[in-house]
Write a protein that holds these residues in place. Structure first.
Motif, PDB file in Angstrom:
ATOM      1  N   ASP A  22       6.391  18.456  -8.375  1.00 55.56           N
ATOM      2  CA  ASP A  22       6.303  19.228  -9.837  1.00 55.56           C
ATOM      3  C   ASP A  22       7.471  19.346 -10.596  1.00 55.56           C
ATOM      4  O   ASP A  22       7.390  19.768 -11.861  1.00 55.56           O
ATOM      5  CB  ASP A  22       5.636  20.576  -9.385  1.00 55.56           C
TER       6      ASP A  22
ATOM      7  N   GLU B 207      -3.041  14.392  -9.375  1.00 61.27           N
ATOM      8  CA  GLU B 207      -3.535  15.242 -10.155  1.00 61.27           C
ATOM      9  C   GLU B 207      -5.015  15.058 -10.446  1.00 61.27           C
ATOM     10  O   GLU B 207      -5.791  16.282 -10.837  1.00 61.27           O
ATOM     11  CB  GLU B 207      -2.904  15.477 -11.490  1.00 61.27           C
TER      12      GLU B 207
ATOM     13  N   ARG C 130       1.409  12.697 -10.021  1.00 57.25           N
ATOM     14  CA  ARG C 130       0.835  12.379 -11.437  1.00 57.25           C
ATOM     15  C   ARG C 130      -0.530  12.024 -11.012  1.00 57.25           C
ATOM     16  O   ARG C 130      -1.458  12.442 -11.664  1.00 57.25           O
ATOM     17  CB  ARG C 130       1.629  11.878 -12.298  1.00 57.25           C
TER      18      ARG C 130
ATOM     19  N   GLU D  80       5.619  10.285  -9.408  1.00 51.00           N
ATOM     20  CA  GLU D  80       4.528   9.538  -9.610  1.00 51.00           C
ATOM     21  C   GLU D  80       3.166   9.762  -8.798  1.00 51.00           C
ATOM     22  O   GLU D  80       2.237   9.613  -9.350  1.00 51.00           O
ATOM     23  CB  GLU D  80       5.199   8.040  -9.565  1.00 51.00           C
TER      24      GLU D  80
END
Length: 194
Positions: free
Chosen positions: A37, A174, A171, A168
């Motif tokens: 994060d 998510e 991301r 990465e």
């Protein structure tokens, strides 16, 4: 005593970050979720820290909130739980999930963390149950609806071990639903998204 570090990220690894605060680099260990994060290298960040002084070593452990620092300090106060075990538990479960497991006496949830066995989970519950209380804004029904932090943490770790950067991996994950899915299914879907 240090309360937090506010500075530029110089380096990110799978289990620590180096933060430059006015020309001094601090190596801070953190969970994969916290590291994922965090912003990119050369960006400004703030981590709340616990400075652990043990037998022959010192280390900083970083967290996103003071609440998480308090949980970490409560966990390491338990006999047989060191900083690595507490960090592994906080990587496997969210703050709310740990709190709920302790308050409800759910040793199975606590023992899902790497390095936390059934006896240690029982000891955590026994020593912290009367010290920790569920804040009124946290409802156990809300916790069940959130992303399964354990699967998320394991998936991030697996992607990092495959060579992907922590940010990465986070991301990509998510957009992946982890509820009711096996770790293998979550990783396969994440790999399709790269």
């Amino acid at each position: 005593m240090l309360a937090y570090l506010d500075g530029l990220i110089e380096h990110k690894s799978s289990n620590y970050v180096i933060i430059d605060v006015n020309g001094i680099g601090f190596k801070v260990y953190a969970t994969t979720k916290i590291l994922a994060d965090m912003p990119d290298v050369k960006s400004r960040t703030r981590l709340y820290v616990h400075w652990h002084i043990g037998e022959g070593n010192m280390a900083l452990f970083g967290f996103a909130s003071e609440q998480q620092v308090d949980m970490f300090e409560s966990l390491i106060s338990v006999s047989g739980v060191g900083p690595k075990g507490a960090l592994a538990l906080m990587d496997a479960l969210s703050y709310e999930q740990i709190l709920l497991a302790i308050v409800q006496g759910d040793e199975k949830s606590l023992s899902r963390a790497k390095g936390i066995g059934a006896k240690t989970a029982q000891r955590i519950i026994m020593e912290l149950k009367d010290k920790l209380h569920m804040p009124s804004e946290i409802k156990s029904s809300d916790i069940g609806e959130r992303i399964d932090e354990s699967t998320y943490g394991q998936a991030v770790e697996a992607l990092i071990s495959l060579g992907y950067a922590p940010a990465e991996a986070a991301r990509v994950l998510e957009g992946v639903t982890t509820d009711g899915r096996s770790l293998e299914e979550v990783i396969k879907e994440a790999l399709r998204r790269f």
